[in-house]
Design a protein around this motif. Structure first.
Motif, PDB file in Angstrom:
ATOM      1  N   GLU A  36      -0.721   6.874  -1.565  1.00 34.74           N
ATOM      2  CA  GLU A  36      -1.566   5.914  -0.842  1.00 34.74           C
ATOM      3  C   GLU A  36      -2.911   5.725  -1.543  1.00 34.74           C
ATOM      4  O   GLU A  36      -3.449   4.615  -1.566  1.00 34.74           O
ATOM      5  CB  GLU A  36      -1.769   6.358   0.610  1.00 34.74           C
ATOM      6  N   GLU A  39      -2.263   3.302  -4.159  1.00 30.11           N
ATOM      7  CA  GLU A  39      -2.184   1.939  -3.609  1.00 30.11           C
ATOM      8  C   GLU A  39      -3.585   1.383  -3.383  1.00 30.11           C
ATOM      9  O   GLU A  39      -3.850   0.202  -3.622  1.00 30.11           O
ATOM     10  CB  GLU A  39      -1.382   1.923  -2.297  1.00 30.11           C
ATOM     11  N   GLU A  60      -5.189   0.512   3.217  1.00 24.98           N
ATOM     12  CA  GLU A  60      -4.904   1.622   2.294  1.00 24.98           C
ATOM     13  C   GLU A  60      -5.799   2.826   2.585  1.00 24.98           C
ATOM     14  O   GLU A  60      -5.353   3.974   2.489  1.00 24.98           O
ATOM     15  CB  GLU A  60      -5.039   1.174   0.835  1.00 24.98           C
ATOM     16  N   ASP A  63      -4.285   4.561   5.452  1.00 22.69           N
ATOM     17  CA  ASP A  63      -3.119   5.350   5.023  1.00 22.69           C
ATOM     18  C   ASP A  63      -3.558   6.686   4.418  1.00 22.69           C
ATOM     19  O   ASP A  63      -3.013   7.740   4.744  1.00 22.69           O
ATOM     20  CB  ASP A  63      -2.302   4.570   3.972  1.00 22.69           C
TER      21      ASP A  63
HETATM   22 MG   LIG Z   1      -0.302   2.004   1.795  1.00 16.47          MG
END
Ligand SMILES: [Mg+2]
Length: 109
Positions: A36, A39, A60, A63
């Motif tokens: 994550e 990301e 993000e 996350d």
């Molecule tokens: Mg994500």
């Protein structure tokens, strides 16, 4: 602290409703957190410094934070306590008189 407990309980509720705790061993939570974080990094790839989508950043970042909270919860860690401990350690590594306005790593100060 109350809000943090409520937040963790919401994440746990979401997880337990889906019977996903079985997948949440420490290694996989750490890997998921890193995925994550990547990301999140991807939002900035090949772009100018402040050219990113704020809505995607929120997602993000959420996350990353959720996996961090799940990992801390798994080991009964007090988020407040571990962050304050780390700030204290960082303060010793980076004394204000040496590090103010200076981005040099502690071992090179
Ligand atoms: Mg994500």
């Amino acid at each position: 602290m109350e809000n943090m407990t409520t937040l963790i309980n919401e994440i746990i509720k979401f997880r337990n409703e889906r019977d996903w705790e079985q997948f949440h061993n420490s290694k996989d939570l750490a890997v998921a957190l890193s995925v994550e974080a990547s990301e999140l990094l991807e939002l900035f790839l090949w772009k100018e410094n402040e050219d990113f989508n704020i809505d995607k950043l929120k997602e993000e970042l959420a996350d990353v934070l959720m996996y961090a909270l799940l990992l801390a919860n798994k080991h009964d860690l007090d988020i407040h306590e571990i962050i304050l401990d780390k700030i204290r350690k960082n303060a010793e590594k980076y004394p204000v008189d040496k590090s103010r306005g200076n981005a040099t790593k502690y071992n090179e100060l």
